[in-house]
Design a protein around this motif. Sequence first.
Motif, PDB file in Angstrom:
ATOM      1  N   LEU A  29      42.241  12.002 -50.104  1.00  0.00           N
ATOM      2  CA  LEU A  29      43.599  12.086 -49.551  1.00  0.00           C
ATOM      3  C   LEU A  29      43.646  11.483 -48.163  1.00  0.00           C
ATOM      4  N   TRP A  30      44.730  10.810 -47.859  1.00  0.00           N
ATOM      5  CA  TRP A  30      44.923  10.266 -46.521  1.00  0.00           C
ATOM      6  C   TRP A  30      45.255  11.395 -45.561  1.00  0.00           C
ATOM      7  N   ARG A  31      44.986  11.148 -44.276  1.00  0.00           N
ATOM      8  CA  ARG A  31      45.292  12.134 -43.249  1.00  0.00           C
ATOM      9  C   ARG A  31      46.796  12.344 -43.160  1.00  0.00           C
ATOM     10  N   HIS A  32      47.204  13.594 -43.106  1.00  0.00           N
ATOM     11  CA  HIS A  32      48.625  13.918 -42.994  1.00  0.00           C
ATOM     12  C   HIS A  32      48.803  15.214 -42.216  1.00  0.00           C
ATOM     13  N   ASP A  33      49.992  15.384 -41.653  1.00  0.00           N
ATOM     14  CA  ASP A  33      50.299  16.566 -40.849  1.00  0.00           C
ATOM     15  C   ASP A  33      50.714  17.725 -41.747  1.00  0.00           C
ATOM     16  N   PRO A  34      50.416  18.956 -41.343  1.00  0.00           N
ATOM     17  CA  PRO A  34      50.899  20.097 -42.107  1.00  0.00           C
ATOM     18  C   PRO A  34      52.414  20.217 -41.974  1.00  0.00           C
ATOM     19  N   THR A  35      53.056  20.805 -42.958  1.00  0.00           N
ATOM     20  CA  THR A  35      54.516  20.924 -42.945  1.00  0.00           C
ATOM     21  C   THR A  35      55.011  21.844 -41.834  1.00  0.00           C
ATOM     22  N   GLU A  36      54.218  22.801 -41.406  1.00  0.00           N
ATOM     23  CA  GLU A  36      54.644  23.752 -40.365  1.00  0.00           C
ATOM     24  C   GLU A  36      54.195  23.323 -38.967  1.00  0.00           C
ATOM     25  N   ARG A  37      53.752  22.072 -38.806  1.00  0.00           N
ATOM     26  CA  ARG A  37      53.209  21.610 -37.527  1.00  0.00           C
ATOM     27  C   ARG A  37      54.147  21.808 -36.352  1.00  0.00           C
ATOM     28  N   GLU A  39      56.564  23.912 -35.704  1.00  0.00           N
ATOM     29  CA  GLU A  39      56.775  25.321 -35.340  1.00  0.00           C
ATOM     30  C   GLU A  39      55.525  25.964 -34.756  1.00  0.00           C
ATOM     31  N   LEU A  40      54.347  25.662 -35.331  1.00  0.00           N
ATOM     32  CA  LEU A  40      53.118  26.333 -34.907  1.00  0.00           C
ATOM     33  C   LEU A  40      52.379  25.620 -33.781  1.00  0.00           C
ATOM     34  N   PHE A  41      52.408  24.272 -33.785  1.00  0.00           N
ATOM     35  CA  PHE A  41      51.548  23.527 -32.870  1.00  0.00           C
ATOM     36  C   PHE A  41      52.299  22.702 -31.834  1.00  0.00           C
ATOM     37  N   GLY A  42      53.613  22.618 -31.910  1.00  0.00           N
ATOM     38  CA  GLY A  42      54.378  21.831 -30.953  1.00  0.00           C
ATOM     39  C   GLY A  42      54.086  20.356 -31.082  1.00  0.00           C
ATOM     40  N   ASP A  43      53.767  19.687 -29.976  1.00  0.00           N
ATOM     41  CA  ASP A  43      53.505  18.250 -29.981  1.00  0.00           C
ATOM     42  C   ASP A  43      52.040  17.902 -30.205  1.00  0.00           C
ATOM     43  N   ALA A  44      51.184  18.882 -30.419  1.00  0.00           N
ATOM     44  CA  ALA A  44      49.753  18.612 -30.611  1.00  0.00           C
ATOM     45  C   ALA A  44      49.530  17.891 -31.940  1.00  0.00           C
ATOM     46  N   LEU A  45      48.572  16.971 -31.961  1.00  0.00           N
ATOM     47  CA  LEU A  45      48.235  16.235 -33.174  1.00  0.00           C
ATOM     48  C   LEU A  45      47.261  17.066 -33.999  1.00  0.00           C
ATOM     49  N   VAL A  46      47.735  17.595 -35.103  1.00  0.00           N
ATOM     50  CA  VAL A  46      46.940  18.473 -35.961  1.00  0.00           C
ATOM     51  C   VAL A  46      47.047  17.957 -37.391  1.00  0.00           C
TER      52      VAL A  46
END
Length: 88
Positions: A29-37, A39-46
């Motif tokens: 799988l390619w890298r992708h952001d979580p759907t709740e990013r 709300e939980l992480f703000g502007d951080a790249l997760v």
Amino acid sequence: MKMPRVECPNCERQIAAGIVAGRPGKGRLWRHDPTERPELFGDALVSCTGSLEIVDLPTAGVQLEFDQDDAPEPVAEPAGPLGTLAMF
């Protein structure tokens, strides 16, 4: 090459999966952001915890192809010299 889309086991989104060398029925799988990013992480790249996970491909061992309708028209080359001079 057009990559197949596979459901991520963690976030259940359809994500592109690249073929894994030596394993014809598997894809990464390619890298992708979580759907709740946001709300939980703000502007951080997760990344989603399912990113880069190896999954089964829907079409094992088959390379997907582009449609022929999307191919660009060939450009006609001008006949004769191009009007350039040799430098040497």
